[in-house]
Scaffold this motif. Sequence first.
Motif, PDB file in Angstrom:
ATOM      1  N   TRP B  83       0.833  -1.210   0.000  1.00 49.00           N
ATOM      2  CA  TRP B  83       0.000   0.000   0.000  1.00 49.00           C
ATOM      3  C   TRP B  83       0.862   1.252   0.000  1.00 49.00           C
ATOM      4  O   TRP B  83       0.544   2.241  -0.649  1.00 49.00           O
ATOM      5  CB  TRP B  83      -0.974   0.013   1.180  1.00 49.00           C
ATOM      6  CG  TRP B  83      -2.207  -0.797   0.946  1.00 49.00           C
ATOM      7  CD1 TRP B  83      -2.644  -1.864   1.675  1.00 49.00           C
ATOM      8  CD2 TRP B  83      -3.189  -0.605  -0.091  1.00 49.00           C
ATOM      9  NE1 TRP B  83      -3.810  -2.355   1.147  1.00 49.00           N
ATOM     10  CE2 TRP B  83      -4.178  -1.606   0.075  1.00 49.00           C
ATOM     11  CE3 TRP B  83      -3.330   0.302  -1.138  1.00 49.00           C
ATOM     12  CZ2 TRP B  83      -5.288  -1.713  -0.775  1.00 49.00           C
ATOM     13  CZ3 TRP B  83      -4.427   0.192  -1.985  1.00 49.00           C
ATOM     14  CH2 TRP B  83      -5.395  -0.803  -1.797  1.00 49.00           C
ATOM     15  N   LEU B  87       0.358   4.143  -2.682  1.00 49.26           N
ATOM     16  CA  LEU B  87       0.041   5.516  -2.277  1.00 49.26           C
ATOM     17  C   LEU B  87       1.096   6.491  -2.783  1.00 49.26           C
ATOM     18  O   LEU B  87       0.791   7.621  -3.167  1.00 49.26           O
ATOM     19  CB  LEU B  87      -0.072   5.612  -0.752  1.00 49.26           C
ATOM     20  CG  LEU B  87      -1.246   4.871  -0.111  1.00 49.26           C
ATOM     21  CD1 LEU B  87      -1.217   5.055   1.412  1.00 49.26           C
ATOM     22  CD2 LEU B  87      -2.576   5.373  -0.664  1.00 49.26           C
ATOM     23  N   LEU B 101      -1.089   6.166   6.597  1.00 53.11           N
ATOM     24  CA  LEU B 101      -2.222   5.953   5.692  1.00 53.11           C
ATOM     25  C   LEU B 101      -2.283   4.512   5.194  1.00 53.11           C
ATOM     26  O   LEU B 101      -3.360   3.933   5.077  1.00 53.11           O
ATOM     27  CB  LEU B 101      -2.143   6.930   4.518  1.00 53.11           C
ATOM     28  CG  LEU B 101      -2.302   8.404   4.902  1.00 53.11           C
ATOM     29  CD1 LEU B 101      -2.057   9.300   3.701  1.00 53.11           C
ATOM     30  CD2 LEU B 101      -3.670   8.667   5.503  1.00 53.11           C
ATOM     31  N   SER B 104      -3.788   1.932   7.883  1.00 50.79           N
ATOM     32  CA  SER B 104      -5.237   1.730   7.967  1.00 50.79           C
ATOM     33  C   SER B 104      -5.709   0.816   6.846  1.00 50.79           C
ATOM     34  O   SER B 104      -6.522  -0.076   7.065  1.00 50.79           O
ATOM     35  CB  SER B 104      -6.000   3.050   7.879  1.00 50.79           C
ATOM     36  OG  SER B 104      -5.205   4.126   8.267  1.00 50.79           O
ATOM     37  N   LEU B 105      -5.196   1.053   5.650  1.00 51.18           N
ATOM     38  CA  LEU B 105      -5.618   0.234   4.519  1.00 51.18           C
ATOM     39  C   LEU B 105      -5.224  -1.227   4.713  1.00 51.18           C
ATOM     40  O   LEU B 105      -5.993  -2.137   4.391  1.00 51.18           O
ATOM     41  CB  LEU B 105      -5.008   0.764   3.224  1.00 51.18           C
ATOM     42  CG  LEU B 105      -5.547   2.113   2.760  1.00 51.18           C
ATOM     43  CD1 LEU B 105      -4.743   2.632   1.575  1.00 51.18           C
ATOM     44  CD2 LEU B 105      -7.019   2.012   2.390  1.00 51.18           C
ATOM     45  N   ALA B 108      -7.505  -3.643   6.244  1.00 47.20           N
ATOM     46  CA  ALA B 108      -8.778  -3.829   5.550  1.00 47.20           C
ATOM     47  C   ALA B 108      -8.602  -4.580   4.235  1.00 47.20           C
ATOM     48  O   ALA B 108      -9.478  -4.550   3.391  1.00 47.20           O
ATOM     49  CB  ALA B 108      -9.401  -2.469   5.286  1.00 47.20           C
ATOM     50  N   THR B 109      -7.478  -5.239   4.085  1.00 49.00           N
ATOM     51  CA  THR B 109      -7.146  -5.803   2.781  1.00 49.00           C
ATOM     52  C   THR B 109      -7.244  -7.316   2.757  1.00 49.00           C
ATOM     53  O   THR B 109      -6.539  -8.005   3.491  1.00 49.00           O
ATOM     54  CB  THR B 109      -5.726  -5.367   2.396  1.00 49.00           C
ATOM     55  OG1 THR B 109      -5.627  -3.955   2.525  1.00 49.00           O
ATOM     56  CG2 THR B 109      -5.412  -5.775   0.967  1.00 49.00           C
ATOM     57  N   ALA B 110      -8.111  -7.813   1.910  1.00 48.49           N
ATOM     58  CA  ALA B 110      -8.275  -9.257   1.744  1.00 48.49           C
ATOM     59  C   ALA B 110      -7.119  -9.817   0.921  1.00 48.49           C
ATOM     60  O   ALA B 110      -6.502  -9.086   0.144  1.00 48.49           O
ATOM     61  CB  ALA B 110      -9.598  -9.543   1.053  1.00 48.49           C
TER      62      ALA B 110
END
Lengths: 220, 220
Positions: B83, B87, B101, B104-105, B108-110
Motif C-alpha cells: 500500500w 500511495l 495511511l 489503515s488500509l 482492511a485488505t483481503a
Amino acid sequence: MSLLQLSESTEMYLKAMVELGLSNVVSIGRLAERLNVTPVSANEMVRRLGDQGLLTHTPYKGVSLTDKGREAACDVVRRQRLWEVFLYEHLHIEWAKLYELACSLEHATAPEVTEALAAFLDDPKFCPRGNPIPAADGTFQPLDGHPLSTASVGETMEVLAINATTTDVLKYLQERGILPGQTIRVLEAAPLQGPLTLKVGEKEVALGLSLAEFVIVKTE
Amino acid sequence: MSLLQLSESTEMYLKAMVELGLSNVVSIGRLAERLNVTPVSANEMVRRLGDQGLLTHTPYKGVSLTDKGREAACDVVRRQRLWEVFLYEHLHIEWAKLYELACSLEHATAPEVTEALAAFLDDPKFCPRGNPIPAADGTFQPLDGHPLSTASVGETMEVLAINATTTDVLKYLQERGILPGQTIRVLEAAPLQGPLTLKVGEKEVALGLSLAEFVIVKTE
DNA sequence: TGGAATAATAAGGTCAGCCATAACATTTTG
DNA sequence: CAAAATGTTATGGCTGACCTTATTATTCCA
C-alpha cells in the motif's frame, strides 16, 4: 467538509441509509435487516446517531438523514464506490466481490487518499454496479430509475444499477445476466408476491421479488 | 497460506515485532512504547497472542515470534508496504504520511486484493521507506544493515531504510535529508547518549540517538 | 374494531482491548 | 550488593456495539 471521526459501524448505518434511498424515511426494521443486526440493536444505534445529529428518528415512523448526516453519508459512499472502481478497473477483482472488498477499504480511507484516488481514477461518475458516485463537494445525483420489483408486465427496461451488496446476491444476479446496461422485459408477474419472469437477452429468467428490489431500472 | 482472522490490534503487535527486528527478542517495554500502550496492556495482549501461538514470551526476557507468528506478520507487513508503494507511486501521497495511511488500509485488505495489488504494482521489492517487502510465499530477506545509533564516529554510510512509522518522525528526518539512498557520515557522537552530528549531503545535522535508531544504514 | 405486525423500551450480558493503581518479582547497574 | 529500572500479576473499570428476553406501545389491515 466533514471533520467528524465516524466509527465503522456508524459508517455502515449511514451507507445503508443512502442505499435504501437518500431521501427516504427508512423503518428501523429495514435498516436492521440490511445491516444484519436485530431491530433492538438498530434502535439503540439509531438513538446514538440521533444524539450525534446525523439522523432523525420519529418513533413508529422511521429514520431519515439530517443535512449533516447526508453529507457524511455521501462522503462514505463516495469512498466506497471509488474503491469499487479501482478494484475493478485496475486490480481486476471479480465483479460480485467488489462491494464487500471495497467496503473494508472504505472505512480505512483518509480524505486525502480519497481525493488522490479520485484523481487517479479520473473522477469516475459511476461505480461498476452502476451507482452514481457522489462528488467531492457533496453533491449527489441519485439515479432516475426505480426498483424492478415495481415494474409491470410487458415493460421493457434498461438496468441502470444493482443495489445489492452481498457477494452471493451479486453473483446470483450476474449469473443470470442481470447487469447494468442490460435490457430486460417483464414477461410475467406471479401473484402473491411471487417471482417475476423476465426476458434477459435471449434467456428467460425467474426472479424473486425481494431480489428484484435490488435491480434499479429505467423504462425505455 | 495463513487462514487466521487477525484483529487489527493483533496485526499491529505482529507488525511491531517485525519492525523491531524479525528475529529479535523484544522486551515488553519496547513493544509497549512502539504501540503506544502501557506495559501492562502490552503484557496482557502478549499473553493473548501467546495463547494463539503467534509468539512466545519468556518472562523477564522478552517476546519473539513463533513460525506461525512470523508467517502472519510477514503477510501483514507485505500488505502494509504494498500500500505504501501504491500511495506513493500512483496517488502521490506525501512521503511522511505513507506509513500511517497505508496502515489503515492494510488492516482492511483481503488476500486476493493483496495479490492483485502486488501484480498491479509489478511486484515491488521495497517500500518507499526503503524496507523490503516480504514475498507472497512468506520469504523475507531482512536488510543487511544496522541502526545509525550503533555507528561510530568517522564512518561513512548509505541510508538503506527508515524504520520510523509516525508521520512527525518521518517528516523530521525528511526535512533533514535523511532518506533512503542518501550518504551520511558521523562527525561526532556526544557522550551520555547525546546526539550524533552528521554530515548529510552538504549540511551538518544533529540527530538524537533515539531517532538514529530508526535509520538503517550500511557502512560503505 | 380487534388482532397481527411492527416498533420501542428496559434490564442484563458478552467481548476485545484498552486504562489505572498497587503489590510483588527479577534484572541491571553504579 | 543495594538501589533503580523493568517486568509481572491482580483487581477493577470503561467503552462501543452487539446480543437476548420480556414488556409495552403503536400502527396497519382485514
